[in-house]
Write a protein that holds these residues in place. Structure first.
Motif, PDB file in Angstrom:
ATOM      1  N   ARG A 183       4.306  -4.744   5.628  1.00  0.00           N
ATOM      2  CA  ARG A 183       3.967  -5.195   4.283  1.00  0.00           C
ATOM      3  C   ARG A 183       3.314  -6.584   4.328  1.00  0.00           C
ATOM      4  O   ARG A 183       3.789  -7.480   5.016  1.00  0.00           O
ATOM      5  CB  ARG A 183       5.219  -5.246   3.409  1.00  0.00           C
ATOM      6  CG  ARG A 183       5.747  -3.876   2.986  1.00  0.00           C
ATOM      7  CD  ARG A 183       6.922  -4.044   2.032  1.00  0.00           C
ATOM      8  NE  ARG A 183       7.355  -2.772   1.448  1.00  0.00           N
ATOM      9  CZ  ARG A 183       8.431  -2.094   1.851  1.00  0.00           C
ATOM     10  NH1 ARG A 183       9.165  -2.569   2.844  1.00  0.00           N
ATOM     11  NH2 ARG A 183       8.766  -0.967   1.264  1.00  0.00           N
ATOM     12  N   TRP A 188       0.251  -2.596   2.237  1.00  0.00           N
ATOM     13  CA  TRP A 188       0.649  -2.288   3.609  1.00  0.00           C
ATOM     14  C   TRP A 188      -0.545  -2.555   4.523  1.00  0.00           C
ATOM     15  O   TRP A 188      -1.666  -2.137   4.225  1.00  0.00           O
ATOM     16  CB  TRP A 188       1.062  -0.818   3.754  1.00  0.00           C
ATOM     17  CG  TRP A 188       2.424  -0.498   3.230  1.00  0.00           C
ATOM     18  CD1 TRP A 188       2.741  -0.014   1.993  1.00  0.00           C
ATOM     19  CD2 TRP A 188       3.656  -0.631   3.951  1.00  0.00           C
ATOM     20  NE1 TRP A 188       4.098   0.153   1.883  1.00  0.00           N
ATOM     21  CE2 TRP A 188       4.684  -0.208   3.064  1.00  0.00           C
ATOM     22  CE3 TRP A 188       3.994  -1.060   5.228  1.00  0.00           C
ATOM     23  CZ2 TRP A 188       6.022  -0.204   3.435  1.00  0.00           C
ATOM     24  CZ3 TRP A 188       5.320  -1.052   5.605  1.00  0.00           C
ATOM     25  CH2 TRP A 188       6.327  -0.634   4.707  1.00  0.00           C
ATOM     26  N   ALA A 224       7.266   1.253  10.878  1.00  0.00           N
ATOM     27  CA  ALA A 224       7.272   0.497   9.620  1.00  0.00           C
ATOM     28  C   ALA A 224       8.233  -0.694   9.634  1.00  0.00           C
ATOM     29  O   ALA A 224       8.177  -1.539   8.734  1.00  0.00           O
ATOM     30  CB  ALA A 224       7.610   1.424   8.457  1.00  0.00           C
TER      31      ALA A 224
END
Length: 503
Positions: A183, A188, A224
């Protein structure tokens, strides 16, 4: 000046869920990139039992909402892609040693009425000693039931969703791994690496979807850098392919001693697809393979019911897949829910939607529900639309494949009926694009095997992201089951030459 591309939605995973979400989102007017580290449908989505079904046995686990949704979706999908999805009748011989007849009748009654069945024929009772469907069944089984579900070419369903997404503006990247997603404020920052040449690319996305299937937890943590309280439970399902050993178009569903049910389905004309097993799996999803004990288990289930004995040497081919089931804490793999669950993470700003579970039959509804979770992020996106949408090739008048086949032979009188039938069932209304400008059989180019010509290969490479022999012979088509080892070797040499020239 920052000229990095920014898109609305970035999707990780080119299985049925990822492709379905990409299609749905693109049809709502969002800018979309889908990134898949291998080929489309290379994992779980090409290794299913190839059925669009309500899940009769899920009724035993009180999964009424899932079964109802799946039963409704059967006919929605049938209308959207009738060339790769078609009705099939399933014969269930009754064994008094397992489930009682009244319970089976009750389950089938619910199956007929729970999902608002409209076009598929209802359940009926069978006298297995008199009705022709009972001919291959051992004499000790005297009665049975017959009900409806649908067949699907699973890998093609994924490809058609990706094609539709691309035609609506989505960018589909195969053999491209998402290596990092972090982020940065309201966006993103996503990094990708092309597995073919090592090229790296960075894009920005307003929202991220993790449709990694068996790799969903790996993407959450490693890619992520986030966390989730939810997990997938990996369950291996294996199938065997044998010569077809009964007459007629019907499939069979048999109950095993362990209460599992095994499907014995007609496959590719002269073959049978038999499965599946349900075994907890803890290895790497890409390394999954069938065990000899699974082959013995499936053969034993068939031999319990059928007069003709299947032996180990009758097994032509096998395949195994890893089902990424949402971990609901159930001990028995067969009892683990086949429903899907979302985990929407907005804690850090830009949203991340993790997808857990799901099945082929409910992929469209899953995608629709996934997009509904992004209403706050994309308030101006279009409304739900896929329930009436037609997949590429499904634009056949009246969804009538036999009538379309007749039209095809009228337009191309030089096309042999078997080849026309293959094109109709695989490409539907897109057949003209496969044939191109050919005006004779020789115009289709080199013949690599039965109903397998160069024109089809070129279409798959230019229109459907096919690059390798496996992409073409196993996922986009099932030619691999029909060509000899010598024909495959010839095709490999030709394809390698094509790839070298285009490099």
């Amino acid at each position: 000046m920052n000229d990095t591309q920014t898109v609305d939605l970035f999707i990780i995973g080119g299985g049925i869920n990822g492709a379905g979400i990409a299609r749905d989102a693109a049809g709502r007017g969002l800018s979309v990139i889908l990134c898949e580290k291998d080929d489309l449908a290379q994992g779980t989505s090409s290794r299913s039992g190839k059925l669009v079904h309500g899940g009769l046995r899920y009724l035993e686990y009180y999964e009424f909402r899932l079964v109802r949704e799946a039963l409704i979706e059967r006919e929605v999908l049938l209308n959207s892609a009738s060339h790769i999805i078609w009705p099939m009748r399933f014969v269930l011989p009754h064994s008094p040693d397992d489930r009682p007849a009244w319970l089976v009748r009750l389950g089938l009654f619910l199956y007929d009425h729970l999902g608002g069945r409209k076009t598929l024929p209802p359940t009926r009772m069978l006298d297995l000693q008199r009705d022709p469907e009972g001919a291959p069944i051992k004499d000790q089984y005297t009665r049975g039931f017959e009900y409806s579900d649908c067949w699907v070419d699973d890998a093609r369903l994924v490809v058609l969703n990706a094609m539709d997404a691309a035609e609506r503006g989505a960018e589909i990247l195969t053999r491209t791994a998402c290596t990092s997603a972090r982020r940065e404020g309201a966006l993103w920052r996503v990094e990708m690496t092309d597995a073919r040449n090592g090229t790296k690319r960075v894009v920005m996305a307003r929202a991220l979807v993790n449709a990694g299937g068996p790799w969903v937890n790996d993407i959450i943590g490693r890619v992520a850098g986030t966390n989730s309280t939810r997990n997938v439970r990996l369950v291996k399902g294996s199938h065997i392919i044998t010569p077809k050993f009964w007459d007629g178009p019907q499939a069979y569903l048999v109950q095993n001693h362990d209460k599992r049910v095994i499907f014995i389905n007609p496959y590719e004309g002269d073959k049978a697809l038999i499965g599946t097993t349900d075994i907890p799996y803890e290895g790497a999803p890409e390394a999954v393979s069938i065990d000899e004990s699974e082959i013995e288990y499936l053969l034993a289930a068939v031999n319990r019911y059928f007069k003709q004995t299947l032996r180990r040497q009758d097994v032509i081919q096998t395949f195994s897949g890893v089902r990424p089931l949402y971990d609901d804490g159930k001990g028995n793999p067969s009892a683990v829910t086949r429903d899907y669950v979302f985990d929407l993470d907005v804690a850090g700003g830009a949203p991340l939607l993790n997808v857990f579970g799901g099945k082929i039959t409910t992929f469209r509804k899953l995608a629709e529900h996934a997009m509904q979770r992004f209403r706050a992020t994309f308030p101006k996106m279009g409304l739900d639309w896929t329930a009436k949408g037609i997949l590429p090739g499904g634009e056949i008048e009246g969804a009538d494949v036999p009538r379309f086949l007749h039209t095809l032979q009228r337009e191309y009188p030089w096309l042999p009926r078997a080849l026309a039938g293959h094109y109709a069932r695989v490409y539907g209304a897109r057949t003209a694009k496969v044939i191109g400008g050919a005006a004779s059989l020789s115009g289709l180019g080199q013949c690599f095997g039965p109903n397998f010509y160069e024109a089809e290969v070129r279409y798959l490479m230019t229109q459907e992201w096919a690059e390798t022999a496996e992409d073409i012979l196993t996922r986009r088509t099932k030619h691999g089951l029909h060509i000899s080892a010598e024909e495959k070797a010839t095709f490999d040499v030709w394809l390698n030459g094509q790839m070298a020239r285009s490099a």
